[in-house]
Design an enzyme around this catalytic site. Structure first.
Site, PDB file in Angstrom:
ATOM      1  N   ARG A   1     -12.601 -11.485   5.689  1.00 53.71           N
ATOM      2  CA  ARG A   1     -12.170 -10.902   4.402  1.00 53.71           C
ATOM      3  C   ARG A   1     -12.244 -12.236   3.479  1.00 53.71           C
ATOM      4  NH1 ARG A   1      -6.949 -11.102   2.081  1.00 53.71           N
ATOM      5  NH2 ARG A   1      -6.025 -12.174   4.123  1.00 53.71           N
TER       6      ARG A   1
ATOM      7  N   GLU B   1      -9.099 -19.705  -4.089  1.00 52.56           N
ATOM      8  CA  GLU B   1      -8.869 -19.918  -2.686  1.00 52.56           C
ATOM      9  C   GLU B   1     -10.208 -19.878  -2.071  1.00 52.56           C
ATOM     10  OE1 GLU B   1      -5.825 -17.570  -0.664  1.00 52.56           O
ATOM     11  OE2 GLU B   1      -5.022 -16.947  -2.636  1.00 52.56           O
TER      12      GLU B   1
ATOM     13  N   HIS C   1      -6.045 -17.331  10.011  1.00 44.48           N
ATOM     14  CA  HIS C   1      -5.922 -18.051   8.804  1.00 44.48           C
ATOM     15  C   HIS C   1      -5.943 -19.472   9.425  1.00 44.48           C
ATOM     16  CE1 HIS C   1      -4.262 -19.877   5.379  1.00 44.48           C
ATOM     17  NE2 HIS C   1      -4.226 -18.883   4.780  1.00 44.48           N
TER      18      HIS C   1
ATOM     19  N   GLY D   1      -2.001 -14.882  -3.509  1.00 41.92           N
ATOM     20  CA  GLY D   1      -2.101 -14.176  -5.092  1.00 41.92           C
ATOM     21  C   GLY D   1      -2.751 -12.991  -4.913  1.00 41.92           C
TER      22      GLY D   1
ATOM     23  N   ARG E   1     -12.868 -18.603   5.147  1.00 38.76           N
ATOM     24  CA  ARG E   1     -11.657 -18.700   6.349  1.00 38.76           C
ATOM     25  C   ARG E   1     -12.302 -18.728   7.904  1.00 38.76           C
ATOM     26  NH1 ARG E   1      -6.970 -14.945   4.140  1.00 38.76           N
ATOM     27  NH2 ARG E   1      -6.623 -16.489   2.480  1.00 38.76           N
TER      28      ARG E   1
ATOM     29  N   SER F   1      -6.515  -8.589  -0.299  1.00 40.52           N
ATOM     30  CA  SER F   1      -5.837  -7.683   0.425  1.00 40.52           C
ATOM     31  C   SER F   1      -4.866  -6.899  -0.439  1.00 40.52           C
ATOM     32  CB  SER F   1      -5.120  -8.474   1.585  1.00 40.52           C
ATOM     33  OG  SER F   1      -4.248  -9.432   1.160  1.00 40.52           O
ATOM     34  N   LEU F   2      -3.892  -7.662  -1.509  1.00 35.36           N
ATOM     35  CA  LEU F   2      -3.085  -7.058  -2.038  1.00 35.36           C
ATOM     36  C   LEU F   2      -3.801  -6.244  -3.085  1.00 35.36           C
ATOM     37  CD1 LEU F   2      -0.778 -10.128  -3.091  1.00 35.36           C
ATOM     38  CD2 LEU F   2      -0.283  -8.041  -1.159  1.00 35.36           C
TER      39      LEU F   2
ATOM     40  N   ALA G   1       0.803  -1.391   0.021  1.00 31.59           N
ATOM     41  CA  ALA G   1       0.092   0.142  -0.060  1.00 31.59           C
ATOM     42  C   ALA G   1       1.028   1.316   0.046  1.00 31.59           C
ATOM     43  CB  ALA G   1      -0.900  -0.146   1.075  1.00 31.59           C
TER      44      ALA G   1
ATOM     45  N   TRP H   1       5.229 -11.324   2.213  1.00 33.97           N
ATOM     46  CA  TRP H   1       5.087 -12.574   2.527  1.00 33.97           C
ATOM     47  C   TRP H   1       3.737 -13.342   2.072  1.00 33.97           C
ATOM     48  CZ3 TRP H   1       9.432 -14.869   3.191  1.00 33.97           C
ATOM     49  CH2 TRP H   1      10.401 -14.115   3.608  1.00 33.97           C
ATOM     50  N   ALA H   2       2.961 -12.336   1.740  1.00 33.97           N
ATOM     51  CA  ALA H   2       1.614 -12.877   0.955  1.00 33.97           C
ATOM     52  C   ALA H   2       2.065 -13.900  -0.171  1.00 33.97           C
ATOM     53  CB  ALA H   2       0.820 -11.712   0.515  1.00 33.97           C
TER      54      ALA H   2
ATOM     55  N   HIS I   1      -4.365 -13.698  11.470  1.00 40.78           N
ATOM     56  CA  HIS I   1      -3.602 -13.404  10.156  1.00 40.78           C
ATOM     57  C   HIS I   1      -3.947 -11.987   9.598  1.00 40.78           C
ATOM     58  CE1 HIS I   1      -2.399 -14.494   5.866  1.00 40.78           C
ATOM     59  NE2 HIS I   1      -3.529 -14.145   5.592  1.00 40.78           N
TER      60      HIS I   1
HETATM   61  C1  SIN Z   1      -2.889 -17.446   1.595  1.00 40.76           C
HETATM   62  O1  SIN Z   1      -2.194 -17.462   0.618  1.00 40.76           O
HETATM   63  O2  SIN Z   1      -3.613 -18.403   2.168  1.00 40.76           O
HETATM   64  C2  SIN Z   1      -3.029 -16.164   2.236  1.00 40.76           C
HETATM   65  C3  SIN Z   1      -3.609 -15.136   1.326  1.00 40.76           C
HETATM   66  C4  SIN Z   1      -4.534 -13.939   1.460  1.00 40.76           C
HETATM   67  O3  SIN Z   1      -4.313 -13.798   3.100  1.00 40.76           O
HETATM   68  O4  SIN Z   1      -5.186 -13.285   1.081  1.00 40.76           O
END
Ligand code: SIN
Length: 533
Positions: free
Chosen positions: A386, A116, A244, A51, A290, A391-392, A16, A47-48, A351
């Site tokens: 979320r 995911e 997470h 994707g 999640r 997030s990215l 960000a 460290w994400a 997380h």
């Molecule tokens: C993950 O790779 O499980 C984490 C990715 C995220 O938090 O969006």
């Protein structure tokens, strides 16, 4: 005291913060970007693993629906619309065209997609299992070469400056609450510097390190949230801490994330006997949102008395595992687990903070000229939980909209940027043992009483412990020379109290915030946790 003047002070050099520096400098603003470590260290975005959403299917409604569903129906629809409307262009122009981030591609050159938890489609692009690293290393190289951007490494923000609190002119206390920068500490020299800015942007990331077990990087304790709250900014939704579900857990080994993409590519969650326990929990099974997966694992651990469940990757070939998840494969192997032959031991850990400094869609907080972007902010996009890999994307979109709106303001507003008072520093050195012990107490208290399953009694106990600790730490802070660990501790206890406060006020279980009733309370044991190094 050294003073710097700039258009925009950006605190935090994760995705960000760097994206903001990029957009603002392109719009002609001068930017001072402060980073608490070297540029290549410290940010969570680095460290994400999983994707970033790049949805070219033009089925915007389906993506919006997935975000809303994952949030248990609580997201702010305007924030969801804004992300979906602006996300694709931001990924295309900045990450693909300008930075040429090496996302994984098919032999013919087309982008590869993964899936995911909570996603109804394969719409996530990735760079093996180190997407954050691929994006951030390109971004850092880019940012240091930008005109009008100066990067200050090993620099930690201490407190925000406001007209009312810090101006040398006493009349300024009658002006509306307005941010004019921050005091910062050079962690190598110990010098305090005032950075005076027209716009101050908090890009400080999340708060996972206030919990004992977390995927977050060292020092990520809600610095932005705590600093903003101290000057009177509104903070919201802090009870919504996303755990997470799958973090590597083995005695005497470091904790690390095992990406949800491992399940997106065919891994399944099993208990110690190999039973696929998610089958009866949710129609999306191991790929449910999640919060649901994390709570199901927690429940599973409580009833089995085990300390972990497992991700079974046996449906994937050995070569595929090594090629698709090289970093997870290597890190597990270093801990004695060959994931091509045996399942991965995992358990939930803190997380992501869905709440943060309240902002509008352009990052503007309730304090004039103070913005927050990325995980530090809360537009309501994530609501109570979320959706993975948003997030990215949020970092890019919030940075862009925030820089654009700041540029407009700088063109028209009059900024009153007076000199600020000298920083007064005690000469006494802080005792590191005390700092470490207090930090341990915060992390333990939050993990045990404010974790995946909360209860009124546990929250009350946490509150008492933290109020007392906060008092101790305030005295300690006032009497000692500033260090990085002392700043971390002061902000950690404040953030922890804000989370406990939010969790205590909200009696409705939603998404990642689950409150056991008084009746249940008696029967909710703590999930067994290994004593992890
Ligand atoms: C993950 O790779 O499980 C984490 C990715 C995220 O938090 O969006």
């Amino acid at each position: 005291m050294d003073t710097i003047r700039t258009d925009c002070l950006v605190i935090g050099a994760g995705l960000a913060g760097c994206a903001y520096a990029h957009y603002a400098s392109r719009l002609g603003l001068s930017v001072t970007l402060v980073c608490s470590d070297e540029l290549s260290k410290g940010a969570n975005s680095q460290w994400a693993q999983g994707g970033i959403i790049y949805d070219t299917s033009f089925n915007a409604d389906q993506l919006k629906n997935d975000i809303l569903e994952a949030s248990d129906g609580t997201s702010n629809p305007d924030a969801v619309d804004s992300l979906v409307k602006n996300g694709q262009e931001a990924v295309q122009s900045l990450l693909l065209d300008e930075l040429e981030v090496p996302f994984d591609r098919e032999a013919g050159g087309e982008l590869k997609y993964t899936r995911e938890g909570g996603h109804s489609d394969r719409r996530i692009i990735f760079s093996k299992d180190l997407t954050g690293m691929a994006i951030l290393s390109n971004m850092h190289d880019h940012v240091v070469g930008l005109d009008r951007v100066s990067v200050l490494t090993n620099t930690v923000a201490v407190d925000l400056l406001t007209l009312s609190h810090n101006s040398v002119d006493p009349q300024d206390k009658y002006k509306p609450l307005t941010c004019i920068g921050a005091y910062t500490l050079d962690t190598l020299t110990g010098d305090i510097r005032a950075i005076i800015a027209k716009k101050t942007i908090l890009a400080t990331g999340g708060l996972g390190q206030i919990f004992q077990n977390t995927t977050n990087q060292k020092g990520v304790v809600g610095h932005g949230i705590s600093m903003a709250h101290r000057v009177g900014a509104r903070v919201i939704d802090l009870e919504y801490i996303q755990f997470h579900p799958t973090v590597f857990l083995k005695k005497n080994c470091p904790l690390f994330l095992v990406s949800e993409a491992a399940r997106g590519e065919g891994g399944v969650l099993v208990d110690a006997k190999g039973r696929q326990f998610m089958d009866t929990v949710h129609p999306m099974k191991s790929l449910a949102p999640r919060d649901i997966v994390a709570r199901a694992i927690h429940q599973e651990l409580i009833s089995s008395g085990e300390n972990c469940v497992f991700i079974d990757l046996s449906a994937l070939s050995e070569d595929y595992i090594r090629e698709r998840f090289p970093s997870i494969y290597r890190r597990c192997l270093e801990c004695g687990v060959d994931i091509t032959e045996e399942p991965i031991p995992v358990a939930p850990a803190a997380h992501y903070s869905c709440g943060g400094v309240f902002t509008d869609l352009c990052g503007r907080s309730s304090v004039k000229n103070l913005n927050a972007i990325g995980e530090a902010a809360c537009t309501g996009l994530h609501g109570a939980n979320r959706l993975a890999s948003t997030s990215l994307l949020e970092c890019l979109v919030s940075a862009k909209l925030s820089a654009e709106s700041d540029c407009e303001d700088v063109g028209v507003d009059d900024f009153h940027l007076p000199n600020v008072r000298e920083w007064e520093s005690p000469s006494e050195s802080a005792d590191e043992v005390l700092i470490q012990q207090d930090m341990r107490l915060i992390k333990n208290t939050m993990w045990n009483y404010v974790g995946l399953i909360r209860s009124p009694r546990r929250l009350q106990r946490a509150r008492r412990i933290l109020i007392e600790l906060d008092q101790e730490i305030s005295d300690f802070y006032a009497g000692n020379r500033l260090t990085r660990s002392l700043i971390d501790l002061r902000n950690a206890v404040k953030t922890a109290l804000l989370v406990v406060h939010a969790a205590s006020l909200n009696t409705e279980s939603k998404g990642s915030h689950y409150i056991a009733t008084e009746a249940e309370d008696i029967d909710v044991p703590l999930a067994p946790v290994e004593d992890i190094k």
